[in-house]
Write an enzyme that holds these catalytic residues in place. Structure first.
Site, PDB file in Angstrom:
ATOM      1  N   GLU A 116      70.541 -59.973 -39.323  1.00 50.26           N
ATOM      2  CA  GLU A 116      71.300 -60.109 -37.676  1.00 50.26           C
ATOM      3  C   GLU A 116      72.922 -59.678 -37.770  1.00 50.26           C
ATOM      4  OE1 GLU A 116      70.716 -63.802 -35.509  1.00 50.26           O
ATOM      5  OE2 GLU A 116      68.609 -64.126 -35.762  1.00 50.26           O
ATOM      6  N   GLU A 123      67.324 -68.304 -39.704  1.00 53.15           N
ATOM      7  CA  GLU A 123      67.857 -70.182 -39.888  1.00 53.15           C
ATOM      8  C   GLU A 123      67.640 -71.243 -40.573  1.00 53.15           C
ATOM      9  OE1 GLU A 123      70.979 -69.420 -37.218  1.00 53.15           O
ATOM     10  OE2 GLU A 123      70.877 -67.455 -37.443  1.00 53.15           O
TER      11      GLU A 123
HETATM   12  C1  BGP Z   1      71.721 -66.017 -33.946  1.00 56.63           C
HETATM   13  C2  BGP Z   1      70.300 -66.304 -33.583  1.00 56.63           C
HETATM   14  C3  BGP Z   1      70.149 -65.702 -32.808  1.00 56.63           C
HETATM   15  C4  BGP Z   1      70.949 -65.482 -31.829  1.00 56.63           C
HETATM   16  C5  BGP Z   1      72.409 -64.964 -32.820  1.00 56.63           C
HETATM   17  C6  BGP Z   1      73.722 -64.840 -31.675  1.00 56.63           C
HETATM   18  O1  BGP Z   1      72.304 -67.219 -35.489  1.00 56.63           O
HETATM   19  O2  BGP Z   1      69.787 -66.580 -34.821  1.00 56.63           O
HETATM   20  O3  BGP Z   1      69.210 -66.271 -32.250  1.00 56.63           O
HETATM   21  O4  BGP Z   1      71.407 -66.533 -30.784  1.00 56.63           O
HETATM   22  O5  BGP Z   1      72.913 -66.386 -33.315  1.00 56.63           O
HETATM   23  O6  BGP Z   1      74.401 -66.101 -30.827  1.00 56.63           O
HETATM   24  P1  BGP Z   1      74.391 -66.345 -30.080  1.00 56.63           P
HETATM   25  O7  BGP Z   1      73.807 -65.747 -29.511  1.00 56.63           O
HETATM   26  O8  BGP Z   1      74.537 -68.389 -29.686  1.00 56.63           O
HETATM   27  O9  BGP Z   1      75.813 -66.122 -29.560  1.00 56.63           O
END
Ligand code: BGP
Length: 460
Positions: free
Chosen positions: A364, A166
């Protein structure tokens, strides 16, 4: 079987060094911005949990990889911690880190799990942040050297490399929206950081090609599909601008080799254009990736702006659109985001039509739930909502693939509940539950469902 996937499909999960390894400074690891910020700005982190308490992958990795194998993963993404491998950001390599990553990679391969290795997941070494982080062009050089070191050390076995996770986030969250350290609020500086991250990506791809290693290299992006409230031209304009700033800016640079003309025009009009040299443009134009990862969590719904932005305020993409709260939208209330499975189909179509149908995978996707202990029965989290979430998204992915999308895999966020950037352990995402008190990791119902899905190459 209603939803069958290719036998070669990549199934697994994603994680990142800072979120999983645990800090373990004792083994020569240098501090990164998260080690620092979670201590110094501790109040910004849910229940004050710091990076010291993350999911202990550094100590448990053999057992963890065994747990991945136990639910039949054939691939897994994590990142290398720059500040663990090169504690001063440049120069000497930490031998303990080399041993750790070598053993991790070898263990994964021995268990039939393809390592997908990302080089940068938001975790700038603190010493380099003190020199300005990605605002400073010297740090592009440092990143290039770090990337080359990784390719040389591990590239004989790692066949899937990613330069950044990202790329928009460190710029947007760190330099505009006050979510990530260094908590700067300044659009032009954010744009500079983003531009330099894109250059760093290009430099890493170039180094990788020069080494002539046998593997693929790409990047992980969060392409948030944008939906206008209505077909009213004012709403359509809002959507166009949201897409231009948050998606096309990076996507076009990485996948088409150039920034969108319109973005340049807008930034000139508002005096926000960062320094872009001719050599930068040439480098971006010359760089091609092999594989694209897409992180998908939510759609972005927008409408025309209702109020004129404060002319003395901080310039931002939000000067051109408002968030649209759609009546009846389905929310994940733990994280405060909408769940919209069709978004995954729309992304696939976009890649197919606008970005040359490049090979890609879902890098993801997942659902973070607060208070998951409430769903524990007989020692296991009964996360039927996660299974439903998976099925809904996979059905749309399947449809896109049937229509010709070159999707090669699906990685869930994440393998075991992990620490997060601000929310720490509030929302749980894992196929395994992590008991923060004992460090015990136990499989959830969704983990067992996923195992069956992988073994059968699909589901009904
Ligand atoms: C994505 C990131 C991850 C992870 C995920 C979940 O954007 O790449 O690292 O953290 O989001 O988000 P969060 O943990 O803020 O709920």
């Amino acid at each position: 079987m209603a939803f069958k996937f290719p036998k070669t499909f990549f199934w697994g999960a994603a994680s990142s060094a800072t979120q999983a390894e645990g800090r373990q400074l004792g083994d020569g690891k240098g501090e990164n911005i998260w080690d620092y910020a979670s201590k110094e700005f501790n109040y910004r982190f849910y229940e004050g949990v710091t990076t010291e308490q993350t999911s202990l992958f550094y100590q448990d990795y053999h057992a963890d990889i065994e747990k991945m194998q136990a639910i039949s993963f054939n691939s897994f993404r994590t990142s290398i911690s720059w500040s663990r491998l090169i504690p001063e950001g440049t120069g000497a390599v930490n031998p303990k880190a080399v041993t750790f990553y070598n053993e991790m990679i070898d263990d994964m391969l021995a268990r039939g799990i393809e390592p997908f290795i990302n080089l940068y997941h938001f975790d700038m070494p603190l010493v380099l942040q003190e020199k300005g982080g990605f605002e400073n062009r010297e740090v592009i050089e440092a990143y290039k050297e770090y990337a080359k070191t990784c390719f040389e050390l591990f590239g004989d076995r790692v066949k899937y490399w990613f330069t950044f996770n990202e790329p928009m986030i460190p710029a947007e969250a760190g330099y505009l929206h006050d979510r990530h350290y260094p908590y700067v609020v300044d659009f032009k500086r954010a744009a500079t950081v983003l531009h330099h991250i894109i250059l760093a990506h290009c430099e890493a791809v170039k180094s990788y090609r020069e080494l002539e290693l046998e593997g693929k290299i790409g990047i992980i992006m969060d392409v948030i599909p944008v939906y206008p409230r209505s077909q009213n031209p004012a709403d359509l304009y809002a959507a166009e601008m949201a897409d231009l700033f948050y998606t096309k800016s990076v996507n076009d640079a990485i996948l088409k080799g150039k920034y969108p003309e319109k973005l340049k025009e807008v930034l000139i009009e508002y005096d926000q254009l960062p320094e872009v040299k001719n050599a930068d443009i040439a480098l971006i134009a010359a760089t091609k990736i092999d594989l694209l990862g897409i992180n998908y969590y939510r759609p972005r719904r927008v409408k025309a702006k209702e109020c004129v932005p404060n002319p003395q305020g901080v310039f931002s993409p939000e000067w051109f659109f408002d968030e649209y709260i759609m009546p009846g939208r389905r929310m994940n209330t733990s994280r405060g985001i909408e769940i919209y499975p069709k978004g995954i189909y729309d992304i696939a179509k976009k890649i197919q039509t606008e970005y040359n149908n490049i090979d890609w995978f879902v890098s993801e996707n997942g659902i973070g739930i607060e208070g998951e202990e409430a769903f524990i029965e007989n020692g296991m989290v009964q996360d039927d909502y996660r299974i439903e979430f998976l099925k809904e998204h996979l059905r749309y992915l399947h449809q896109a693939m049937a229509e010709g999308s070159n999707c090669l895999g699906y990685h869930m966020w994440t393998f075991v509940d992990c620490w997060s950037w601000g929310n720490a352990y509030k929302n749980r995402y894992g196929f395994y539950r992590m008991d923060l008190k004992t460090g015990e990791k136990t499989v959830k119902k969704s983990g067992l469902w996923f195992k069956e899905l992988i073994e059968q190459h699909g589901f009904d």
